[in-house]
Design an enzyme around this catalytic site. Sequence first.
Site, PDB file in Angstrom:
ATOM      1  CD  GLU A 167      17.395  17.517 -31.877  1.00 13.31           C
ATOM      2  OE1 GLU A 167      16.461  17.643 -32.739  1.00 13.31           O
ATOM      3  OE2 GLU A 167      18.677  16.842 -32.321  1.00 13.31           O
ATOM      4  CG  HIS A 227      19.509  13.185 -36.448  1.00 16.67           C
ATOM      5  ND1 HIS A 227      18.427  13.534 -37.011  1.00 16.67           N
ATOM      6  CD2 HIS A 227      19.421  14.603 -34.833  1.00 16.67           C
ATOM      7  CE1 HIS A 227      17.095  14.789 -36.510  1.00 16.67           C
ATOM      8  NE2 HIS A 227      18.388  14.797 -34.992  1.00 16.67           N
ATOM      9  CG  HIS A 244      19.072  18.840 -43.959  1.00 15.36           C
ATOM     10  ND1 HIS A 244      17.960  18.975 -43.939  1.00 15.36           N
ATOM     11  CD2 HIS A 244      18.719  18.700 -42.223  1.00 15.36           C
ATOM     12  CE1 HIS A 244      17.550  19.678 -42.529  1.00 15.36           C
ATOM     13  NE2 HIS A 244      18.276  19.800 -42.296  1.00 15.36           N
ATOM     14  CE1 TYR A 304      11.302  21.393 -38.359  1.00 14.65           C
ATOM     15  CE2 TYR A 304      10.756  19.213 -37.487  1.00 14.65           C
ATOM     16  CZ  TYR A 304      11.819  20.133 -38.228  1.00 14.65           C
ATOM     17  OH  TYR A 304      13.510  19.639 -37.484  1.00 14.65           O
ATOM     18  CG  HIS A 335      13.190  13.640 -30.494  1.00 18.99           C
ATOM     19  ND1 HIS A 335      13.266  14.759 -32.034  1.00 18.99           N
ATOM     20  CD2 HIS A 335      11.967  13.686 -30.593  1.00 18.99           C
ATOM     21  CE1 HIS A 335      11.938  14.704 -31.861  1.00 18.99           C
ATOM     22  NE2 HIS A 335      10.860  13.660 -31.120  1.00 18.99           N
ATOM     23  CG  HIS A 351      15.114  12.268 -33.194  1.00 16.96           C
ATOM     24  ND1 HIS A 351      16.301  12.379 -32.465  1.00 16.96           N
ATOM     25  CD2 HIS A 351      15.129  13.955 -33.532  1.00 16.96           C
ATOM     26  CE1 HIS A 351      17.098  13.380 -32.888  1.00 16.96           C
ATOM     27  NE2 HIS A 351      16.082  14.066 -33.060  1.00 16.96           N
TER      28      HIS A 351
HETATM   29  O1  LIG Z   1      15.400  16.836 -34.767  1.00 16.29           O
HETATM   30  C1  LIG Z   1      14.555  18.105 -35.096  1.00 16.29           C
HETATM   31  O2  LIG Z   1      13.297  17.582 -36.394  1.00 16.29           O
HETATM   32  C2  LIG Z   1      15.626  18.924 -35.083  1.00 16.29           C
HETATM   33  C3  LIG Z   1      17.069  18.880 -36.663  1.00 16.29           C
HETATM   34  C4  LIG Z   1      16.125  19.112 -37.514  1.00 16.29           C
HETATM   35  C5  LIG Z   1      17.544  19.788 -38.772  1.00 16.29           C
HETATM   36  O3  LIG Z   1      17.748  20.158 -39.356  1.00 16.29           O
HETATM   37  C6  LIG Z   1      18.359  18.510 -38.471  1.00 16.29           C
HETATM   38  C7  LIG Z   1      18.338  18.217 -37.123  1.00 16.29           C
HETATM   39  C8  LIG Z   1      17.786  18.190 -35.870  1.00 16.29           C
HETATM   40  O4  LIG Z   1      18.186  17.405 -35.019  1.00 16.29           O
HETATM   41 FE   LIG Z   2      17.221  16.639 -34.158  1.00 11.95          FE
END
Ligand SMILES: O=C(O)Cc1cc(O)ccc1O
Ligand SMILES: [Fe+2]
Length: 458
Positions: free
Chosen positions: A361, A355, A312, A370, A385, A391
């Site tokens: 964010e 992550h 990803h 989403y 976040h 998260h």
């Molecule tokens: O947190 C989230 O949803 C945003 C996000 C999307 C992604 O594809 C990879 C890292 C990221 O922070």
């Molecule tokens: Fe994120």
Amino acid sequence: MSGDGRITAEARRKTVEALTYLTGFGNEHSSEAVPGALPHGRNSPQRAPLGLYAEQLSGTAFTEPRAHNRRSWLYRIHPSAAHPAFTRTDNGAVRTAPFTETVPDPNRLRWNPLPEPAPGTDFLAGLWTLGGNGDATQRTGMAVHLYHANSSMERVFSDADGELLIVPERGALLLRTEFGLLHVEPGHVALIPRGVRFRVELLDAESDDGPGPTARGYVCENYGAPFQLPDLGPIGANGLANARDFRAPVAAYEDDEDTAGPVEVVNKFCGNLWTAAYDHSPLDVVAWHGNHVPYAYDLRAFNVIGTISYDHPDPSIFTVLTSPSDTPGLAGVDFVVFAPRWLVGEDTFRPPYFHRNVMSEYMGLIEGAYDAKAEGFVPGGGSLHNMMSAHGPDRETFDRASAAELRPQKIDDGLAFMFETRWPVTATAQAAGAEHLQHAYDDVWQGLQRHFEPVRRP
Ligand SMILES: O=C(O)Cc1cc(O)ccc1O
Ligand SMILES: [Fe+2]
């Protein structure tokens, strides 16, 4: 125009149908609403054409490198300098950096949409600050706002503190700016540069019989360097948001007879709203040229790039616009879109990974769903976040994606975006205490089962 000088909904719709645009990003555009209004060969002739006043509007310091320099020359009926004194007016729900009403919160936060606005709420009255960072007087950082409105603005607004990236989620808007008109609807974004005067009129949400449904959306107020397109590096000369898909207005002006009585002009300056009653409309620019201009962009034009092998990719690949900071690669704020795309990664956990990020964010949802959240992240709502808060996919998404058969899959049931900033976002008191703050957000990560088996089964 109706008898009392108000613009009718029908007139507004006709105006939108007839709109034309200039195209490109960061161009040295020029436009004149009346032939001959733009001087040739110089910016400040002894007498500007047609009896107009010449004025420069500088969005960057005079001396900034040419690649970053933003300024426009405006040829207007009345000089901007001809205005009465501004006096303080109520800031409403608008807050500005530095954000000190609450302490920065390491918790994952998520909000439902704003409640319905009171009747007669225009864009400015319905602007509600969620939080932000930096310091507007130092021209660093950003603010996250939401708006909800059921009435067109009659007053005019400008923001000396930063540029405004408007992300409609509900209801089409007609933005009347000093440079001309922009039409945006959910799925588009509009940018109003620092200091540019504008009015937000509602297209869907209003009929001549009175207010209709609410227009809603998000606003990123960027106190820092103006948004620019990200570099493409090895991607090459094309891709992501292509410059040619950005629309800038053509010159259009309001003359004295278009305005019945004084025009209220509200100026946001170092965190406060100031008001003055002008005897003319400040949207009286007959011609202009330059690159400090408003623009709009349809997020569906975004050329989405992703893996065609495995893993990803980081969401920086989805950056539409970036506001660089003093440190290369470290954005004051990035605007990122999660647009419809195919997922084909082999042996890959396809939704966003778990992550923790040094960047903070804020995410919003324009439409649909989403792919990291099965429930609770809804259009008009948002999540925060902050720096290093853990998260990622919620339990349901994790379980589903870990077991899914990995066929090519089109994600086309939603449009989400992110304001990603190098500094933590501190919530305003109204956001931290909001009734629409979700109190059990942490629970989406409860029940993630332990699967660890230290000894591999044969
Ligand atoms: O947190 C989230 O949803 C945003 C996000 C999307 C992604 O594809 C990879 C890292 C990221 O922070
Ligand atoms: Fe994120």
